[in-house]
Structures are given as C-alpha cells and as structure tokens.
Design an enzyme around this catalytic site. Structure first.
Site, PDB file in Angstrom:
ATOM      1  N   HIS A   1     134.890  27.497  80.859  1.00 44.18           N
ATOM      2  CA  HIS A   1     133.987  28.187  79.929  1.00 44.18           C
ATOM      3  C   HIS A   1     132.589  28.342  80.513  1.00 44.18           C
ATOM      4  O   HIS A   1     131.632  28.598  79.778  1.00 44.18           O
ATOM      5  CB  HIS A   1     133.884  27.406  78.611  1.00 44.18           C
ATOM      6  CG  HIS A   1     135.170  27.310  77.853  1.00 44.18           C
ATOM      7  ND1 HIS A   1     136.222  26.564  78.304  1.00 44.18           N
ATOM      8  CD2 HIS A   1     135.564  27.861  76.681  1.00 44.18           C
ATOM      9  CE1 HIS A   1     137.224  26.658  77.437  1.00 44.18           C
ATOM     10  NE2 HIS A   1     136.853  27.447  76.458  1.00 44.18           N
TER      11      HIS A   1
ATOM     12  N   GLU B   1     142.060  39.116  73.085  1.00 46.81           N
ATOM     13  CA  GLU B   1     141.067  39.933  73.775  1.00 46.81           C
ATOM     14  C   GLU B   1     141.681  41.193  74.384  1.00 46.81           C
ATOM     15  O   GLU B   1     141.083  42.274  74.313  1.00 46.81           O
ATOM     16  CB  GLU B   1     140.367  39.108  74.867  1.00 46.81           C
ATOM     17  CG  GLU B   1     139.306  38.150  74.362  1.00 46.81           C
ATOM     18  CD  GLU B   1     139.871  36.893  73.723  1.00 46.81           C
ATOM     19  OE1 GLU B   1     139.112  36.171  73.063  1.00 46.81           O
ATOM     20  OE2 GLU B   1     141.093  36.635  73.902  1.00 46.81           O
TER      21      GLU B   1
END
Length: 345
Positions: free
Chosen positions: A144, A75
């Site tokens: 998450h 990322e």
C-alpha cells in the site's frame, strides 16, 4: 488492510485564509460537478460514506445517485465503466481508494484510456480523470506504499499530475477534469489534512493550474532542488535549515510529471549550477532519473559544476515497522546531506 475503511484524522482548526488539501479537492469536485453536467464521480464509498478520506464530503447529498456513484470493490470493473462513459461523451472522475489498487485496473488505464485517441486517429477522445492517494502513507506495509509517478509517467497518451499544496490540488484537479485527455492525479494521503494559504483568486471558481507547468516555491542561487508531492515540503524545510548556513536553495515544485516542465528545471540549473532531485518512489527508472537524463541531454548540462544527485525512497519493498519505514522514505536530513555532497561542503 485491503478492505478496511481508511479514515484520516479530523482537520485541525485553521483561519479562513487557510484551506486543507482535502477541502481544496472537495471544492474542485463541487465546482466542476456544478459547472458541467457531464462530470460525474465514481468509486468505492465516494457517495453515502462521503469518501474514504472525506474528499467527496457532501457531494452525494447535493448531486444525487447519478452524479456521485458508489461502486463494488472491483477496480477493473468500475474503471472500465468510466473509460467507456468517457468514450461516449461523459467526463468521469474515477477514484481509487489508493493508487496501489489501480494495479487491478492498469489494463483499463493504459490500454483502454491512454491509447484510444492515438489508435482511433484522434476520432475518440477519452476525457477521464483517475485520482486518489499515491505513495507511502504511514504503517500500511509494502503493498500500500508504492509511488506510481514513474509507472504512469512512463506511458504516452496519459497526462500525470502530482500536487503538493492546496492551490496545486484544486487547480490541477480542475484542469484535469476539463482536459480532453486521460489524466492521472496522484494525491498524497498524508497531505489531506494539511492546511495551506490560499489566495482569493485560488478559491475562485475560475481558478485552474495549467498542466505541464512547474512552480518555483523558493528562489535560490546555489543549488536547484526539484520535487513533487509531499517531498516539496521536505525540500522547503531543508532549504530553511541550509539558509542558516549560507546555502540558498532554489526549490521547484514539479506539479506535473507528464508532460514534464524540463525548461523550468534547465533555467534553474543554468542559474545555480547544481541539481538535486527528491522523490518518494524507488530509484531505478524513477522521476529523478528522468530529470537527470533530460538535463544531461540538454543545454543545461554544460552549466553543471558537479554531478546531479538523486534523493529517493529505498530500493526495497516498504517495511511495516515505523523506524524502518522512516529510513526508507526521504527525510529532511537526507536532502541536506545530498546538497552538501553536491556542493562539496
């Protein structure tokens, strides 16, 4: 769980007047890629696999390798590439498989994208969109399940939008891609397969939803409910239950976290004299906390007949077990309880 492919269930069959949030986002990307050759999409599995959640379905076959780009699992790397491309005049759409993974790239989002226009005295624009699913899904654990609305809404230089319906999703994504500022688009995985009514106007290529404008989803006179993303639906469900008991809730879909349409909230509070905020994120320094502070500091405070109440996620890392997870996320019953507490009934 970090690197498993996340596959949502297939969309239910719906009639032509209904469009799922997934298809609305796909329409928006398709139309903007077609409209402006500077727009391109990059992220993990967005191209040949059609996207982890099938948001980019069919776009790689239509636009090719230069416009829809699969990236390595890094990322920080691909967000940095996207920011540099935006500084050089392109209009990247950077997909995070989930916004929890944007923490790997938060330096790029905040220090590189959000601050550059200001630090360059306006000479360098960064027209980039960071998008992907945000907040709790189902059974994916603490790492998450975070809502990043307050995280990114905290930072000057960013615009932050949080769609609920298909109309929100399409209109806000198109507006974000066309904006000359960095925009964070916080979608919700559990909404991807949900169908919403969409008018012909909303399905046209010219349709956009202005960034910074809330929408009143339901008119009411007794209490104002303010929410964004999936909790908007919970508020509407709670309002339907309360209506049977004679309580008329006004439901505001915030749509944009930054800049926040506090004027819409103020106007509603002046009418209803009561305020309840609802969000999936944690309570401390949250979106609801900001709304309550802004109301307290402004003219609507004098119209409140009771203290404003926040309904939020529990102040703990998200548990994995379903029954615990359900008790950590605001439910319809929690909103009903908060409304009755506020109205003293």
């Amino acid at each position: 769980a970090r690197r498993l492919r996340a596959v949502s269930p297939p969309c239910p069959a719906v009639d032509a007047s209904q469009v799922t949030v997934r298809d609305a986002l796909n329409q928006a990307l398709d139309e903007e890629l077609e409209r402006d050759e500077r727009v391109f999409l990059l992220g993990e599995e967005v191209a040949q696999y059609d996207g982890a959640y099938k948001i980019s379905r069919g776009l790689w076959k239509k636009y090719g390798d230069k416009r829809v780009i699969d990236t390595p699992i890094s990322e920080m790397g691909f967000a940095g590439i996207a920011v540099g491309a935006a500084m050089a005049g392109l209009r990247p759409v950077c997909e995070f498989m989930t916004f929890n993974f944007s923490m790997q790239a938060i330096d790029q989002v905040i220090n590189s994208a959000a601050k550059t226009c200001y630090m360059s005295s306006g000479s360098i624009a960064v027209p980039i969109v960071f998008r992907g699913p945000n907040g709790a899904s189902a059974g994916v654990g603490a790492q998450h399940s975070q809502c990043f609305a307050a995280w990114y809404g905290h930072c000057p230089g960013l615009k932050v939008v949080s769609p609920w319906s298909s109309e929100d999703a399409k209109g806000l994504l198109k507006a974000s891609i066309r904006d000359d500022n960095p925009v964070v688009v916080l979608e919700n995985e559990l909404l991807y397969g949900v169908p919403f009514e969409m008018s012909e106007q909303a399905q046209s290529k010219d349709f956009v939803v202005p960034i910074g404008k809330a929408k009143i989803e339901k008119q009411g006179t007794h209490v104002t409910l303010v929410a964004h993303s999936r909790p908007v639906g919970h508020c509407l469900e709670a309002a339907a239950v309360l209506a049977k008991e004679g309580v008329e809730c006004e439901v505001i879909n915030l749509r944009t976290i930054r800049p926040m349409d506090i004027e819409a909230v103020e106007a509603s509070v002046v009418k209803t004299n009561h305020l309840v905020t609802v969000e999936g994120g944690w309570p401390q320094f949250g979106v609801g906390a900001e709304i309550c502070a802004r109301i307290m500091e402004g003219p609507a405070f004098n119209y409140l007949d009771a203290p404003a109440v926040r309904v939020t996620g529990a102040d703990v890392p998200m548990p994995y077990a379903k029954i615990l997870e359900d008790n950590c996320i605001p439910q319809v019953k929690d909103i009903i309880f908060a409304v009755k507490k506020t109205l003293n009934i």
